[in-house]
Design an enzyme around this catalytic site. Sequence first.
Site, PDB file in Angstrom:
ATOM      1  N   GLY A 176      37.903  39.635  36.397  1.00  0.00           N
ATOM      2  CA  GLY A 176      39.238  39.207  36.788  1.00  0.00           C
ATOM      3  C   GLY A 176      39.373  37.736  37.091  1.00  0.00           C
ATOM      4  CE1 TYR A 203      38.516  49.869  33.372  1.00  0.00           C
ATOM      5  CE2 TYR A 203      36.814  49.160  31.842  1.00  0.00           C
ATOM      6  CZ  TYR A 203      37.382  49.130  33.104  1.00  0.00           C
ATOM      7  OH  TYR A 203      36.817  48.353  34.084  1.00  0.00           O
ATOM      8  CB  ALA A 260      45.128  33.868  30.730  1.00  0.00           C
ATOM      9  CG  PHE A 269      42.021  34.660  32.925  1.00  0.00           C
ATOM     10  CD1 PHE A 269      41.664  33.351  33.158  1.00  0.00           C
ATOM     11  CD2 PHE A 269      41.692  35.229  31.699  1.00  0.00           C
ATOM     12  CE1 PHE A 269      40.997  32.601  32.197  1.00  0.00           C
ATOM     13  CE2 PHE A 269      41.022  34.490  30.727  1.00  0.00           C
ATOM     14  CZ  PHE A 269      40.675  33.174  30.983  1.00  0.00           C
ATOM     15  CG  ASN A 270      43.396  36.144  40.409  1.00  0.00           C
ATOM     16  OD1 ASN A 270      42.969  34.997  40.510  1.00  0.00           O
ATOM     17  ND2 ASN A 270      43.054  37.095  41.258  1.00  0.00           N
ATOM     18  CB  SER A 271      45.946  40.831  36.519  1.00  0.00           C
ATOM     19  OG  SER A 271      45.142  41.627  37.330  1.00  0.00           O
ATOM     20  N   GLY A 272      45.707  37.845  34.480  1.00  0.00           N
ATOM     21  CA  GLY A 272      46.401  37.134  33.415  1.00  0.00           C
ATOM     22  C   GLY A 272      47.100  35.856  33.813  1.00  0.00           C
ATOM     23  CB  ILE A 273      48.893  34.738  36.851  1.00  0.00           C
ATOM     24  CG1 ILE A 273      50.087  33.800  37.039  1.00  0.00           C
ATOM     25  CG2 ILE A 273      47.834  34.566  37.937  1.00  0.00           C
ATOM     26  CD1 ILE A 273      50.955  34.127  38.219  1.00  0.00           C
ATOM     27  CE  LYS A 327      33.523  49.270  35.775  1.00  0.00           C
ATOM     28  NZ  LYS A 327      33.779  49.038  34.348  1.00  0.00           N
ATOM     29  CG  ASP A 330      32.086  46.847  32.676  1.00  0.00           C
ATOM     30  OD1 ASP A 330      31.229  47.567  33.228  1.00  0.00           O
ATOM     31  OD2 ASP A 330      33.301  46.896  32.948  1.00  0.00           O
TER      32      ASP A 330
END
Length: 365
Positions: free
Chosen positions: A241, A65, A249, A243-247, A91, A60
């Site tokens: 997402g 981006y 991960a 990982f919710n933007s990384g937290i 998109k 995707d």
Amino acid sequence: MSTIPGTPVAEKRKIGRTSLEVTALSLGTAPLGGLYHDLTEADAQATVDAAWQSGIRYFDTAPHYGHTKAEHRLGDALRRYPREDFVVSTKVGRHFVPRTTPYDGSEGWSRPLPFQAIFDYTYDGILRSFEDSQQRLGMVDIDIVLIHDIGRVTHGDKNAFYWRQLRDEGGFRALDELRASRGVKAIGLGVNEAAAILDVMAEFNIDCALLAGRYTLLEQAVLDDLLPACEKQGVSIISGGAFNSGILARGLKSEGNPPVQEQKFNYVDPPAAIVERVDALERVCREHGVALSSAALQFPYAHKVVATVLMGARSADEVRLNAASFADPLPDALWDALRAKGLLRADAPVPRRMGVKSPSTERAP
């Protein structure tokens, strides 16, 4: 309950009621566009190659981006592979023109290309965005086209204006045309807010929706409304997402992990309540010999409307780590413990691997 087979990364599910199938794990390309940190061209290619070698066949991207950088890089990276062997989505809703003011860094892109976005959800705007993406990707056939970032979170008071462009100025009609006559196999939207998906589903027939961050180990409110509506209407969720933007991960206390103040939750610094909840999730995972990343990646796929889990990665090593996390057999006792501690909703489907025991519950010989 869902049972994940022996090769989960390459398992396939259909998109909505279409014949199009995508792999269970897929690659999102915001990191290829330089989200927070830029990649070299070689690292971008290596990231896509590692995804391919791991069994991923769905990719995707979006013009947004890196201000078109990710589309260029993804097209270049995939050109060596047979076109019929992979699925690509991009998109629409923005088109890009040469930048007239310096980039202020507010969107999180590191070294984006020198273009700026104009939002345009009209008939002509949707078709122009699609045709520009064809050229940047170097592909005529784009499998999935998603309306990007419609919704109040992105547009605030201007959302009604852009909604009218979709409904009254031909945006939805353009998507129908792409699906009917331009080789597009599925249409939908890519957003960060569930309400926008429900709004579109009430007025227009979509096949799928990429929802970033709203169905994770930290957030499950969509079990009340969106996911039942998708199941009823035959709409697939592309779950981004995880990982919710990384937290999620690597958790907060893993060796070598960035300090809490450098981690992100939904693209911003994590509030104290989220830090506390992540710490609690991580403690339960450690008690069961499980990496938090494995639980975070596998959880969304247990829901029947989720066609794929879309993960971002900025290196070949991250791809391989995430693919291994997605395939890691997790004990049933993990999910039971998360529910017992109030860290997971009781009605949330979870991946069951019958017979896999938690190290904490196994008896020594």
